[in-house]
Structure formats: structure tokens, C-alpha cells
Design a protein around this motif. Structure first.
Motif, short mmCIF file in Angstrom:
data_model
loop_
_atom_site.label_atom_id
_atom_site.label_comp_id
_atom_site.label_asym_id
_atom_site.label_seq_id
_atom_site.Cartn_x
_atom_site.Cartn_y
_atom_site.Cartn_z
N MET A 101 3.57 -12.44 0.02
CA MET A 101 3.09 -11.06 0.09
C MET A 101 1.99 -10.94 1.14
O MET A 101 1.03 -11.72 1.12
N ARG A 102 2.13 -10.00 2.05
CA ARG A 102 1.12 -9.80 3.08
C ARG A 102 -0.10 -9.13 2.48
O ARG A 102 0.00 -8.23 1.65
N SER A 103 -1.28 -9.56 2.95
CA SER A 103 -2.51 -9.02 2.38
C SER A 103 -2.66 -7.54 2.65
O SER A 103 -3.24 -6.80 1.84
N GLU A 104 -2.13 -7.05 3.80
CA GLU A 104 -2.25 -5.62 4.11
C GLU A 104 -1.60 -4.76 3.03
O GLU A 104 -2.10 -3.68 2.70
N VAL A 105 -0.47 -5.22 2.51
CA VAL A 105 0.23 -4.46 1.47
C VAL A 105 -0.64 -4.36 0.23
O VAL A 105 -0.77 -3.29 -0.39
N LEU A 106 -1.26 -5.46 -0.15
CA LEU A 106 -2.12 -5.47 -1.33
C LEU A 106 -3.34 -4.60 -1.13
O LEU A 106 -3.77 -3.89 -2.05
N ILE A 107 -3.91 -4.62 0.05
CA ILE A 107 -5.10 -3.80 0.32
C ILE A 107 -4.76 -2.32 0.22
O ILE A 107 -5.50 -1.54 -0.38
N ARG A 108 -3.65 -1.93 0.84
CA ARG A 108 -3.26 -0.52 0.80
C ARG A 108 -3.01 -0.06 -0.63
O ARG A 108 -3.37 1.06 -1.00
N ARG A 109 -2.40 -0.90 -1.43
CA ARG A 109 -2.02 -0.49 -2.78
C ARG A 109 -3.17 -0.53 -3.77
O ARG A 109 -3.23 0.28 -4.70
N THR A 110 -4.13 -1.46 -3.58
CA THR A 110 -5.15 -1.68 -4.61
C THR A 110 -6.57 -1.42 -4.14
O THR A 110 -7.49 -1.37 -4.97
N LEU A 111 -6.80 -1.30 -2.83
CA LEU A 111 -8.16 -1.23 -2.26
C LEU A 111 -8.96 -2.48 -2.60
O LEU A 111 -10.19 -2.46 -2.62
N ARG A 112 -8.26 -3.58 -2.88
CA ARG A 112 -8.89 -4.88 -3.07
C ARG A 112 -8.46 -5.79 -1.93
O ARG A 112 -7.29 -5.82 -1.55
N VAL A 113 -9.40 -6.55 -1.38
CA VAL A 113 -9.13 -7.45 -0.28
C VAL A 113 -9.00 -8.86 -0.81
O VAL A 113 -9.95 -9.38 -1.43
N PRO A 114 -7.85 -9.52 -0.63
CA PRO A 114 -7.68 -10.88 -1.15
C PRO A 114 -8.70 -11.85 -0.56
O PRO A 114 -8.99 -11.83 0.63
N ARG A 115 -9.21 -12.68 -1.42
CA ARG A 115 -10.19 -13.69 -1.03
C ARG A 115 -9.50 -14.78 -0.18
O ARG A 115 -8.40 -15.23 -0.51
N VAL A 116 -10.16 -15.17 0.92
CA VAL A 116 -9.60 -16.18 1.82
C VAL A 116 -10.15 -17.55 1.43
O VAL A 116 -11.37 -17.72 1.28
N GLU A 117 -9.24 -18.50 1.26
CA GLU A 117 -9.67 -19.88 0.96
C GLU A 117 -9.68 -20.65 2.28
O GLU A 117 -8.88 -21.57 2.49
N GLY A 118 -10.55 -20.28 3.18
CA GLY A 118 -10.61 -20.89 4.50
C GLY A 118 -11.91 -21.63 4.72
O GLY A 118 -12.78 -21.70 3.84
N PRO A 119 -12.08 -22.17 5.92
CA PRO A 119 -13.29 -22.93 6.23
C PRO A 119 -14.52 -22.02 6.23
O PRO A 119 -14.46 -20.86 6.63
N GLY A 120 -15.66 -22.58 5.79
CA GLY A 120 -16.90 -21.84 5.80
C GLY A 120 -17.52 -21.80 7.18
O GLY A 120 -17.14 -22.54 8.09
N GLY A 121 -18.47 -20.88 7.35
CA GLY A 121 -19.13 -20.75 8.64
C GLY A 121 -19.97 -19.49 8.68
O GLY A 121 -20.38 -18.96 7.64
N ASP A 122 -20.20 -18.98 9.89
CA ASP A 122 -21.02 -17.79 10.09
C ASP A 122 -20.14 -16.65 10.59
O ASP A 122 -19.80 -16.57 11.75
N GLY A 123 -19.78 -15.75 9.67
CA GLY A 123 -18.95 -14.61 10.05
C GLY A 123 -19.75 -13.33 10.22
O GLY A 123 -19.18 -12.24 10.18
N SER A 124 -21.06 -13.45 10.44
CA SER A 124 -21.92 -12.25 10.47
C SER A 124 -21.55 -11.30 11.61
O SER A 124 -21.63 -10.07 11.45
N THR A 125 -21.16 -11.84 12.75
CA THR A 125 -20.78 -10.96 13.86
C THR A 125 -19.55 -10.13 13.50
O THR A 125 -19.49 -8.92 13.77
N VAL A 126 -18.59 -10.76 12.88
CA VAL A 126 -17.38 -10.05 12.44
C VAL A 126 -17.75 -8.99 11.40
O VAL A 126 -17.22 -7.88 11.42
N VAL A 127 -18.67 -9.31 10.52
CA VAL A 127 -19.09 -8.36 9.48
C VAL A 127 -19.66 -7.09 10.12
O VAL A 127 -19.33 -5.97 9.71
#
Length: 706
Positions: free
Chosen positions: A1-27
């Protein structure tokens, strides 16, 4: 299931189990983009993004932006025919004459004799400027405190959110609309090992069709019609059985599963054969694909097709009850229907109108009320609330939302009978609603109609069920309709019918009348290979009408159910905000148009005696004509339908919450909660205690008891 579909339907963003770091610029970048389209990320979501590596954070941010832009209709370019709209829209006749003059002078065409075809005039119905040129002609939108702000929340992992949404859809106590049925099928393929109860038969058939495709046995099949629905769905047909299905060739393994299910149903209860005659022709066509007489292991399944062919007669409960009705034996009819409590409830009005002893009918109803589904009881409660008098008109809306209007020829039910029915229903519903615990409610949800069927709404953003009322709080209301043709030239026309207090015609705005006072139309577009958008601007403090009925007419080409894309929505803004014709953060709602009629009536806007505006959601379609539908031609039918739907009393969320045994707390932004609660509102707020249950627009049907 693509995350975009879930976001559109639920207004919830799936949590990413990815590497940690500094995402402040993206935020920071995401926050700016979301603000421009009327969204904001919750604190938990921002913190999650901030702790991801830049690459992972960016990937998630791209999914979020793509999902919310599509949700509000900002994923396409909404150009307008008149570049300065809503300013400098010409008089209708002046505009037509200018098109004729341009055709003659600039293109050397001869002045046609007799009737002039507008489509033959130079420039008519086609954009005369690019989208970039339109944006350059408008000032930037000025921010307002009234602009919509929708919160996006952090959810679980992609797998957890997939399972969670599957559970919500499959476990729904009400039928789903078409888009959610397709989503359920996609989710079911990923959740084959997730056992659960599926109470609605249409939803169950969608899941079973997925199981059939994967070679798994069907689940919870207890009628022959359940198997028929699965066969229709597996053939790409209509799971509701409302439209004919062309059955495909089934594999030998699939035939064994379907015939085995039929065999088990008939073996368990031969009376289920009474359901066959209602769909006899469909069963005959299915027999050609199942070959039921070739396999001796499924002898009882053959009886289904014997009944369908007329070789055996089995009378259904409905047939026996109808026979008793026609013979004037109403008490016998009631006794027969008591064996199928849901059918008894659906026939209760007829029984009460024709019985000589209504007390006996009501006693019989009370004895079986505990066996009736909550959805059917809620429908009955809404029905009897409208039976104390004669309606101005009766409106019928089928599964495809197509409406037709007729005179109400029924005698009213006595008030004491209505009160008795409502008392029986309320007592039963109250008992079933006792497990909610502490309840907190957003006042805005109290005037939302209880969603008894997903077919009474459309897919989209902030779409409420048919019968819901909500406040319209801006100075300027702007409708928009967008469509994109699929295979042939398609011309839709956005229009608005203006009515007075008594639902009488006061005027209209459409391609035949570009202005009605201050109400302005953006111009007619007659082709949509690359998409087309039309707008209508309504200054709410200057319009003379009391009712405004927007509609979308199919003038030529593909219908709402075959066009590549079609949507309707409205924006609200202050007059000083200016901006482009379409500004995502001013969009209050955006709904798909996917009905089978040729005239769409999505909503009715009304002004009360104090000058306050509100909107009633209708989600209805008129059959219309095959081509050349215009607002002028359906104004009488639309006026009659509008009166009927506005005057009807719907079962509201407030009605069900009023049956709760415990107190209900009103939500305010400064409310402090320390224990888990059941929150009922349009969207989930920040700050609910851990473990709280949320019933929002996507899950409000869970308020309907089982």
C-alpha cells in the motif's frame, strides 16, 4: 500500500523506519509548502521528520505534499476562461457578439444565416491564455485567519496503518462508497491473514473476491446471494447487483470454491433457496460459467440453478408476505415477515398504514427489535420522524445517487404510533450505545447526518454525508468544477440556480447567463482533453436569493461515471483576499462526481432570517437528457427536489449522542483531558490522551451500533 493513499484517506502519515539524522531543513520546507495548501503537521509528525536522515525525510515529505495536494484538487492547473475572473466578466450578449465579430473580421468567415453555433465561433469554449498568464494577471492571495487549516497526524508504520485501515473498512457497519470498496479490495490483498468479522454483505463480497483470486475459501457466506455477489465482483461487475454483470470464465479451482460455498449454504438451510428467484436471470448466466451439473460433489448447489430455471418452485418470505398483503391479510403478512426481522422493519410503515390493529404490529416489532441491525434501526428512526404529515414531495435516491421526485400519496402515521416506534427504537439503540465510556464532542459534528451508507456521499476532502448541515462563514463563496475527458470531447457546465424562500425561481448563472447581479460565471469551456475548470463567484452579502443550488450539467460527451476525472468543490474567502481563481488553502471541500445521471446536484446553500449561510449536502444526480442539459430546463424539478431535501428531518449525530447513558463533554481547544476518551468530531485534534478513541469523518460510521 502506498503511503499517499493512506494519507489521503486518513490524514495520518505512516511512520518511517529509516536511518536517523537531521531532517530539520526538510521540516522547514515542508511546513512552508503545507501552509500554502491549508495544512499543518502535528508536533509529533514534525518531531518524527526532524529525527530522520535528510533523504528519508525528503521522501516522506514528497509523499505528504503529493497526497494533500491531490486531496484538495491542487494537483491540476485550474485555469479560467476569462483571465481576470471574477473581474471584467462581460455581459452575455456582448461576449457572444464579440466572438462573432472576431470570427468574421479576424478569420474571414461569413456571417451564418439563422441560428449561430457558438462552438463554431473563433475562441469560444477554449482557453485563450496559459495557466501561467492567468497567475500573472492576479495578485497574490492575502492570508486570512479564516483560511482553512487541516492537521496531519503521525500514524504507525506503513504495515500498521495498512492493517488499521483494512480493519476500519472491512469492519464497517455500513456499506462503503465505490472508492472505498476499491480501496478495501487493495487492502484485502495485503491483509489475507487478518481474520475479522465483516458485517456488511457488499463489503464481505469484495474481500471474498480477493480470497477467491488467491485460492482461499470464502468466509462468512450464509446466503446464496453472498456467493452471487462474489462471482459478480470477481468478474469485474457490480457487487450491489444493481447493474448486470458479464461473467468471465472461471478457473476450475474457482468453480470448486463457488459451488462448494453454494452447496454448504443450501445444505445448512434449504430455505435459502427462496432468495434465488429474485435474481433468476443472473443465476442462469452464471450457470454457463460454473457448469454446476458436471461435478457430482456439489449436488445441493445444483438446486440453486434448478430454482433459477423454474424446474423447482420455492417461495421467498417476501413473496409469501406480498401474497398475504394482496389478500388483505395484514396480520398474516406481519407474522411471515417476523421470521426476517430486517424485512419486517423495512415493511413496518406499510403494515402500520394498512393494519386494523396497529398495537399487534408494534408488539410484534418490539419482540424482534433485538435481532435487527443498528443501521436498519437508525434508518427506521429517521423515516418515522418524517411521517407525521404529507411531504411536499417524495425523493428517492438509488445506490448510484440518482434521484427522482414524485407526489407523496401516503397517509400520515398517527403521532402516538410514531412515538411508540421511536420509543422502541431509542430504547434498543441506547442499550447498544452503552460501551463508549467518556465522550467528548466537537459541536461542529452535531449537525452531521449519521452516515448510514457510504453511497450517500462522495470520495474527496471534508465531504459530509447526505443530509448534513454545516456553516458557511466567509464573504465570498466560490464554486468550482473540474473535469478531464477520457476518449471523446466532453463539455460540462457549472451552473447555479437561485431560489427564494418558497423555492421559486429567481434567476440563474450559467454559460447562457454570465451574470445575475453580483453572481458571476467564469466562462464556458467546451473541451477538456487537458482538463477544464469553471467557477462561479457568489458574494454572500449581495446575492438576493435565499437558496443557491449549484449543479454540474453534462452538455455533451462522457458522463460522470466514464470521464477520466471530475470533481466539484467550493472555496470561501474574504473579499479583500484577491488571489488566483483557485487557491488551495481556501478550499473548504472537494468531492468527486461519480454518479450515473447527467445532472449533478452536490449541495444546497441556504440563508436564514438572520442572514447566516449554511450548506446542506445532497450528493444527488438527476437523469437529465443524453445531451444538451441546461439549468433552465431542469429548474422546476430541481426546485421541487430542493424543497424536499431541505425540509426533510435527517438522523443527526446529536440524536445518537443524546441516547448515550453518560454525560457528553463539549470540546474546546483549552479543554484539559487526563484520561482516555471517545472523541467525536470532524477531524482529530492535537492533545488527546493516549488510548483515546477517535470517531472522525473517516470513522464516524462506527457511531452506528451493530
Amino acid at each position: 500500500m502506498r503511503s499517499e493513499v493512506l494519507i489521503r484517506r486518513t490524514l495520518r502519515v505512516p511512520r518511517v523506519e529509516g536511518p536517523g539524522g537531521d531532517g530539520s531543513t526538510v521540516v522547514r520546507q515542508l511546513d512552508a509548502v503545507l501552509t500554502g495548501v491549508g495544512f499543518v503537521a502535528s508536533r509529533e509528525l514534525l518531531a518524527h521528520l526532524d529525527g530522520l536522515a535528510p533523504g528519508a525525510a525528503l521522501d516522506l515529505a514528497v509523499d505528504v505534499v503529493g497526497a494533500v495536494r491531490e486531496l484538495v484538487g491542487d494537483d491540476v492547473a485550474h485555469n479560467a476562461y476569462f483571465i481576470d475572473f471574477p473581474r471584467n466578466v462581460p455581459d452575455t450578449w456582448d461576449f457572444w457578439l464579440s466572438c462573432l465579430r472576431e470570427t468574421v473580421t479576424a478569420h474571414g468567415a461569413a456571417v451564418p444565416a439563422g441560428v449561430v453555433n457558438l462552438l463554431s465561433l473563433a475562441g469560444y469554449g477554449r482557453y485563450q491564455h496559459s495557466y501561467a498568464e492567468l497567475l500573472a494577471a492576479h495578485d497574490e492571495l492575502v492570508a486570512s485567519l479564516k483560511d482553512r487549516v487541516t492537521v496531519l497526524h503521525l500514524g504507525g508504520t506503513l504495515a500498521e496503518e495498512t492493517t488499521r485501515l483494512y480493519t476500519e473498512l472491512a469492519g464497517s457497519g455500513t456499506p462503503l462508497h465505490a472508492a472505498d470498496l476499491e480501496l478495501l479490495a487493495e487492502l484485502a490483498a495485503e491483509c489475507l491473514d487478518h481474520p475479522m468479522a465483516i458485517p456488511v454483505r457488499e463489503n464481505r463480497a469484495v474481500v471474498n473476491a480477493v480470497r477467491l483470486a488467491h485460492g482461499l475459501p470464502l468466509v462468512a457466506v450464509d446466503t446464496v446471494v453472498d456467493v452471487l455477489r462474489v462471482a459478480c465482483r470477481a468478474s469485474g461487475g457490480d457487487v450491489t447487483l444493481a447493474t448486470p454483470t458479464r461473467f468471465r470464465s472461471f478457473r476450475r479451482s474457482e468453480r470448486r470454491v463457488l459451488l462448494g460455498a453454494l452447496d454448504a449454504v443450501v445444505s445448512a438451510n434449504e430455505g435459502k433457496l427462496g432468495d434465488v428467484a429474485r435474481h433468476a436471470e443472473v443465476w442462469k448466466r452464471l450457470a454457463a460459467g460454473l457448469h454446476p451439473y458436471e461435478d457430482d460433489r456439489f449436488v445441493r448447489a445444483r438446486e440453486v440453478f434448478d430454482v433459477a430455471r423454474g424446474d423447482r418452485v420455492v417461495r421467498s418470505i417476501a413473496g409469501r408476505a406480498e401474497f398475504a398483503f394482496r389478500a388483505g391479510r395484514v396480520a398474516d403478512a406481519a407474522g411471515i415477515l417476523a421470521k426476517a426481522p430486517g424485512m419486517l422493519v423495512r415493511s413496518l410503515d406499510r403494515l402500520l398504514r394498512t393494519a386494523t390493529d396497529t398495537g399487534a404490529v408494534l408488539t410484534g416489532f418490539e419482540s424482534v427489535v433485538g435481532e435487527v441491525s443498528g443501521r436498519v434501526l437508525c434508518s427506521l428512526r429517521e423515516h418515522v420522524a418524517n411521517r407525521s404529515g404529507v411531504d411536499s414531495a417524495r425523493v428517492f435516491a438509488g445506490r448510484a445517487k440518482r434521484a427522482w421526485v414524485t407526489v407523496d400519496a401516503r397517509l400520515p402515521l398517527p403521532v402516538d404510533v410514531i412515538d411508540r416506534v421511536r420509543g422502541i427504537v431509542d430504547t434498543e439503540l441506547a442499550a447498544r450505545l452503552s460501551g463508549f465510556g467518556p465522550v467528548v464532542v466537537d459541536p461542529a459534528v452535531l449537525t452531521v447526518a449519521v452516515p448510514l451508507s457510504g453511497k450517500a456521499a462522495e470520495d474527496g476532502f471534508a465531504v459530509l454525508p447526505r443530509g448534513s448541515w454545516s456553516v458557511v462563514d466567509g464573504e465570498v463563496l466560490r464554486f468550482f468544477a473540474y473535469w478531464r475527458e477520457q476518449a471523446r470531447r466532453t463539455d460540462y457546465d457549472l451552473s447555479a440556480l437561485l431560489l427564494d424562500d418558497d423555492f421559486r425561481y429567481r434567476g440563474h448563472v450559467s454559460w447562457t447567463n454570465l451574470r445575475d447581479g453580483e453572481v458571476v460565471y467564469s466562462g464556458d469551456l467546451t473541451e477538456s482533453a487537458n482538463g477544464a475548470t469553471e467557477f462561479i463567484d457568489v458574494p454572500l452579502d449581495k446575492v438576493g436569493a435565499t437558496r443557491i443550488v449549484p449543479q454540474v450539467n453534462v452538455y455533451a460527451g462522457e458522463g460522470f461515471d466514464t470521464v477520466a476525472e471530475s470533481m466539484f468543490g467550493w472555496m470561501v474567502r474574504d473579499r479583500a483576499q484577491k488571489g488566483a481563481p483557485f487557491e488551495a488553502r481556501t478550499v473548504r471541500t472537494r468531492s468527486d462526481l461519480r454518479g450515473t445521471g447527467r445532472v449533478a446536484l452536490p449541495a444546497v446553500f441556504s440563508r436564514d432570517a438572520a442572514g447566516r449561510w449554511s450548506v446542506l449536502w445532497t450528493h444527488l444526480y438527476l437523469t437529465g437528457s443524453p445531451n444538451f442539459n441546461q439549468v433552465e430546463n431542469n429548474r422546476l424539478t430541481t426546485g421541487m427536489l430542493t424543497r424536499a431535501v431541505v425540509e426533510r428531518r435527517y438522523l443527526m449525530v446529536s440524536d445518537l449522542l443524546g441516547l448515550l447513558p453518560g454525560p457528553v463533554t463539549t470540546w474546546t481547544p483549552d479543554l484539559v483531558l487526563t484520561e482516555p476518551v471517545t472523541y467525536v468530531g470532524l477531524t482529530r485534534p492535537d492533545g488527546l490522551p493516549e488510548g483515546s478513541r477517535v470517531l472522525d469523518l473517516g470513522t464516524l460510521n462506527q457511531l452506528v451500533p451493530a
